[in-house]
Design a protein around this motif. Sequence first.
Motif, PDB file in Angstrom:
ATOM      1  N   GLY A  88      -3.855  -2.744   1.219  1.00  0.00           N
ATOM      2  CA  GLY A  88      -4.108  -1.796   0.144  1.00  0.00           C
ATOM      3  C   GLY A  88      -5.234  -0.827   0.414  1.00  0.00           C
ATOM      4  O   GLY A  88      -6.065  -1.025   1.300  1.00  0.00           O
ATOM      5  N   GLU A  89      -5.234   0.248  -0.346  1.00  0.00           N
ATOM      6  CA  GLU A  89      -6.275   1.271  -0.290  1.00  0.00           C
ATOM      7  C   GLU A  89      -7.196   1.042  -1.500  1.00  0.00           C
ATOM      8  O   GLU A  89      -6.794   1.250  -2.651  1.00  0.00           O
ATOM      9  CB  GLU A  89      -5.622   2.664  -0.337  1.00  0.00           C
ATOM     10  CG  GLU A  89      -6.538   3.802  -0.720  1.00  0.00           C
ATOM     11  CD  GLU A  89      -7.748   3.962   0.190  1.00  0.00           C
ATOM     12  OE1 GLU A  89      -7.617   3.820   1.418  1.00  0.00           O
ATOM     13  OE2 GLU A  89      -8.845   4.215  -0.343  1.00  0.00           O
ATOM     14  N   THR A 146       1.006  -3.039   6.624  1.00  0.00           N
ATOM     15  CA  THR A 146       0.984  -3.032   5.158  1.00  0.00           C
ATOM     16  C   THR A 146       1.652  -1.775   4.612  1.00  0.00           C
ATOM     17  O   THR A 146       2.331  -1.802   3.577  1.00  0.00           O
ATOM     18  CB  THR A 146      -0.472  -3.101   4.636  1.00  0.00           C
ATOM     19  OG1 THR A 146      -1.149  -4.152   5.306  1.00  0.00           O
ATOM     20  CG2 THR A 146      -0.513  -3.345   3.146  1.00  0.00           C
ATOM     21  N   GLY A 147       1.455  -0.663   5.326  1.00  0.00           N
ATOM     22  CA  GLY A 147       2.019   0.606   4.877  1.00  0.00           C
ATOM     23  C   GLY A 147       3.538   0.582   4.798  1.00  0.00           C
ATOM     24  O   GLY A 147       4.135   1.346   4.034  1.00  0.00           O
ATOM     25  N   MET A 189      -0.054   4.234   1.033  1.00  0.00           N
ATOM     26  CA  MET A 189      -0.570   5.303   1.900  1.00  0.00           C
ATOM     27  C   MET A 189       0.279   5.557   3.146  1.00  0.00           C
ATOM     28  O   MET A 189       0.219   6.637   3.731  1.00  0.00           O
ATOM     29  CB  MET A 189      -2.025   5.006   2.299  1.00  0.00           C
ATOM     30  CG  MET A 189      -2.956   4.920   1.107  1.00  0.00           C
ATOM     31  SD  MET A 189      -3.053   6.495   0.204  1.00  0.00           S
ATOM     32  CE  MET A 189      -3.242   5.939  -1.483  1.00  0.00           C
ATOM     33  N   GLY A 190       1.032   4.570   3.576  1.00  0.00           N
ATOM     34  CA  GLY A 190       2.019   4.797   4.635  1.00  0.00           C
ATOM     35  C   GLY A 190       1.481   5.155   6.005  1.00  0.00           C
ATOM     36  O   GLY A 190       2.170   5.838   6.785  1.00  0.00           O
ATOM     37  N   CYS A 191       0.284   4.711   6.349  1.00  0.00           N
ATOM     38  CA  CYS A 191      -0.233   4.991   7.698  1.00  0.00           C
ATOM     39  C   CYS A 191       0.730   4.363   8.717  1.00  0.00           C
ATOM     40  O   CYS A 191       1.126   3.200   8.570  1.00  0.00           O
ATOM     41  CB  CYS A 191      -1.629   4.403   7.876  1.00  0.00           C
ATOM     42  SG  CYS A 191      -2.808   4.980   6.639  1.00  0.00           S
ATOM     43  N   PHE A 219       0.511   3.306  11.699  1.00  0.00           N
ATOM     44  CA  PHE A 219       0.067   2.250  12.618  1.00  0.00           C
ATOM     45  C   PHE A 219      -0.177   0.941  11.886  1.00  0.00           C
ATOM     46  O   PHE A 219      -0.685  -0.014  12.473  1.00  0.00           O
ATOM     47  CB  PHE A 219      -1.231   2.680  13.333  1.00  0.00           C
ATOM     48  CG  PHE A 219      -2.280   3.182  12.380  1.00  0.00           C
ATOM     49  CD1 PHE A 219      -3.101   2.304  11.705  1.00  0.00           C
ATOM     50  CD2 PHE A 219      -2.421   4.541  12.152  1.00  0.00           C
ATOM     51  CE1 PHE A 219      -4.046   2.766  10.807  1.00  0.00           C
ATOM     52  CE2 PHE A 219      -3.365   5.021  11.251  1.00  0.00           C
ATOM     53  CZ  PHE A 219      -4.184   4.133  10.580  1.00  0.00           C
ATOM     54  N   CYS A 220       0.184   0.893  10.607  1.00  0.00           N
ATOM     55  CA  CYS A 220      -0.218  -0.248   9.772  1.00  0.00           C
ATOM     56  C   CYS A 220       0.987  -0.954   9.164  1.00  0.00           C
ATOM     57  O   CYS A 220       1.846  -0.318   8.546  1.00  0.00           O
ATOM     58  CB  CYS A 220      -1.148   0.265   8.670  1.00  0.00           C
ATOM     59  SG  CYS A 220      -1.548  -0.967   7.435  1.00  0.00           S
ATOM     60  N   VAL A 246      -8.874   5.235   3.437  1.00  0.00           N
ATOM     61  CA  VAL A 246      -8.019   6.071   4.261  1.00  0.00           C
ATOM     62  C   VAL A 246      -8.532   7.529   4.285  1.00  0.00           C
ATOM     63  O   VAL A 246      -8.042   8.361   5.028  1.00  0.00           O
ATOM     64  CB  VAL A 246      -6.584   5.981   3.678  1.00  0.00           C
ATOM     65  CG1 VAL A 246      -6.495   6.719   2.350  1.00  0.00           C
ATOM     66  CG2 VAL A 246      -5.515   6.420   4.613  1.00  0.00           C
ATOM     67  N   CYS A 301       0.850  -1.195   0.000  1.00  0.00           N
ATOM     68  CA  CYS A 301       0.000   0.000   0.000  1.00  0.00           C
ATOM     69  C   CYS A 301       0.886   1.246   0.000  1.00  0.00           C
ATOM     70  O   CYS A 301       1.918   1.282   0.671  1.00  0.00           O
ATOM     71  CB  CYS A 301      -0.903   0.013   1.231  1.00  0.00           C
ATOM     72  SG  CYS A 301      -2.002   1.436   1.286  1.00  0.00           S
TER      73      CYS A 301
END
Length: 342
Positions: A150-151, A112-113, A105-107, A109-110, A184, A103
């Motif tokens: 993913g987003e 996957t990011g 988006m790079g959050c 807390f995640c 997101v 993903c």
Amino acid sequence: MPALATADECLAHTLQGFRDLVGARQCAAPAATTLWRSFMVHGKHADVSPDNREVAEVLGDGNTRKFVLRHTDGAKTESVLLPLVGKTGRLRTTLCVSSQVGCAMGCTFCATGTMGRIRNLTTAEILAQWHHAVHTLEARVTNIVFMGMGEPMDNFDAVLAALGVLTDGAGPAISARHIGISTVGHVDGIRALTLAMAKGGLRSLRLAVSINGPNDDVRGELMPITRRWGLDDVVDALDGWIDAGGRPVLLEWVLIPGVTDDPTYATELAARFGHLPCRVNVIPYNPIEGRDWPVPDEVTIDRFMRAVRDTGLRVHRRATLGRHDAAACGQLVTASRSSSTR
Ligand code: SF4
């Protein structure tokens, strides 16, 4: 005799779309219908070449099951099966699907990011997660959420086509009412989904938006997307969703001790979103590698939920399932990332 169709051609199309496709190959409509329905509903048909993906790993605690699907290029995605007893006492099994490998988006807390976006999934690859859950793992999937890797709005066309296949009454037949898209806060995607929803067929779709901060400063520390679309933009897009007839929105809030658990945030949240038909979904933080944030204790969770409730907003706590197998929200990451890039 060569197969009349491939697994991906079935997975990527609604029944009508498939009939149009194979009709051009002189396959009569009744035969095409039998072939597609057999593959989708019963898992196979002699005239469909087999799906070459494989379930590479299944982890579970006897309840929640996370499975890794290895795609034909070696890329891996994770999907999660979550059984829950609903309000009516009936058992529902929700399949959490991925829409991308990694993903962008790079959050923070995640898990996957941390992978970055490796690639988008095709519609067939999204549907393959459902097909393997139902026909390989023999799960009775009643609900779908796009909350895996993913987003979804970052792969909008494939996700929208997947919604068409999933809701096809002749195949998967999952009502839009039982499908949720979690974003997101991708404003262009929310607007595009609003248009698709308002056209019909997807009217009862659920929309969830990850909020996690009451203002752009707090949220921006956790979610880089805030630099592109601030909360004012998100509220504007959600107003459009409701005005177009969309269902009440779920506002997701990952509760991280010392980061998002300040009870005063609830007041700010209500000031911004209180006019919207919505519900706050509190998700106790699930630990990921590389972050030393603790898991919130019950006192912290209760205190924040009470603060939200006191503002008049509806609030609900997301059940924590699958934490031990890294199958919980925010924990999905394919360990062998290099295999995803082959
Ligand atoms: S929370 Fe969702 S959007 Fe954010 S990095 Fe993780 S998968 Fe991507």
